[in-house]
Write an enzyme that holds these catalytic residues in place. Sequence first.
Site, PDB file in Angstrom:
ATOM      1  N   CYS A 101       0.823  -1.214  -0.065  1.00  0.00           N
ATOM      2  CA  CYS A 101       0.074   0.032  -0.170  1.00  0.00           C
ATOM      3  C   CYS A 101       1.031   1.236  -0.048  1.00  0.00           C
ATOM      4  O   CYS A 101       0.545   2.307  -0.698  1.00  0.00           O
ATOM      5  CB  CYS A 101      -0.778   0.061   1.299  1.00  0.00           C
ATOM      6  SG  CYS A 101      -1.837   1.402   1.118  1.00  0.00           S
ATOM      7  N   CYS A 197      -6.262  -3.748   7.039  1.00  0.00           N
ATOM      8  CA  CYS A 197      -7.445  -2.877   6.685  1.00  0.00           C
ATOM      9  C   CYS A 197      -8.514  -3.492   6.201  1.00  0.00           C
ATOM     10  O   CYS A 197      -9.651  -3.135   6.443  1.00  0.00           O
ATOM     11  CB  CYS A 197      -6.850  -1.412   6.357  1.00  0.00           C
ATOM     12  SG  CYS A 197      -6.483  -1.719   4.747  1.00  0.00           S
TER      13      CYS A 197
END
Length: 363
Positions: A101, A197
């Site tokens: 990410c 997440c």
Amino acid sequence: MRVVAAMSGGVDSAVAAARMVDAGHEVVGVHLALSQSAATLRESARGCCTIEDAGDARRVADKVGIPFYVWDMAQRFKEDVVEDFVAEYTAGRTPNPCLRCNERIKFAALLDKALALGFDAVATGHYAQIVDGRQGRELHRAVDMAKDQSYVLGVLDADQLARSFFPLGDTTKPQIREEAAARGFSVAKKPDSHDICFIADGDTKGWLTRRLGEQPGDIVDTDGTVVGHHEGAFAYTVGQRRGLGLKVPREDGAKRYVVDVQPSSNTVVVGTEDLLGIDLVVGEHARWCGEAPVGELRVGAQLRAHGEEFAATAVAEGERVTVRLDARARGVAPGQSVVLYDGTRVVGSATITATDRRRSASG
């Protein structure tokens, strides 16, 4: 400078944005919408990118007095992080989606868009420090070692570091919460996000099974004896002990761990703890936080987020790096990342493709 402050809706990014304003920069707050079907409310400390989070970020931006926008990067996140995560597990590797990410979303897609819109840099709430060194900006560990996030930033190159700010690196987490409360931020006591997440319930095995379907296979001992069964080799990682459900115990009663995952045969191999120790790591897709090192160098090697640092010798050859550890590390899985340090400075990182034992455990 004109700066985009990435605002997740948490306390760290809130204080980071406020500090950039205090430093005299022209700041715009941006919340990244990474979910294609964002939940309305956060159910726990897991997960992120809910509508509640976006609202928290907007309230902080209003309090600080900066413009605020939501940028939709859900499709890019799905392709570059989520699908990569699934592909890595399918191939028998154990990825770290936070590194991906940072590499592909926050410091590629976000930074690229910010620069295209005329901004000069991006600021985030990561716990790390940037220091001006002899060869340019250097990435260093945070003062608060319990929160240090330099490991997941080890994928950044020199150009990205030159356009990045980490305003929290010189501060501890309790101090950040105190500062947020003093500034009147409603997120001052908001729980930290943790784990992956996009798997809000923390059940990675269940999430992968729903994606890939059950794929029954055998769990075997190192001699090939079938000692159990599984519903998908993709759900196992080297070093795992819990949740194996083995049907045949060892005669000596020794605990067994996953020592290999073989996707081609859909087989999980288990063995005793001594088989987990390795002292040779080979990495590919090397990323250097500055000039690429030449020849052999002494480094500290960190093999997982918040893991210990091992004294080591590294040899870089293009995008490949070989790391020889002074002491054995345990349960290192292909797909994880090795991040190299010179003191507190991050030298670079690579994705682990192979591990081995160079010598006997006694040296």
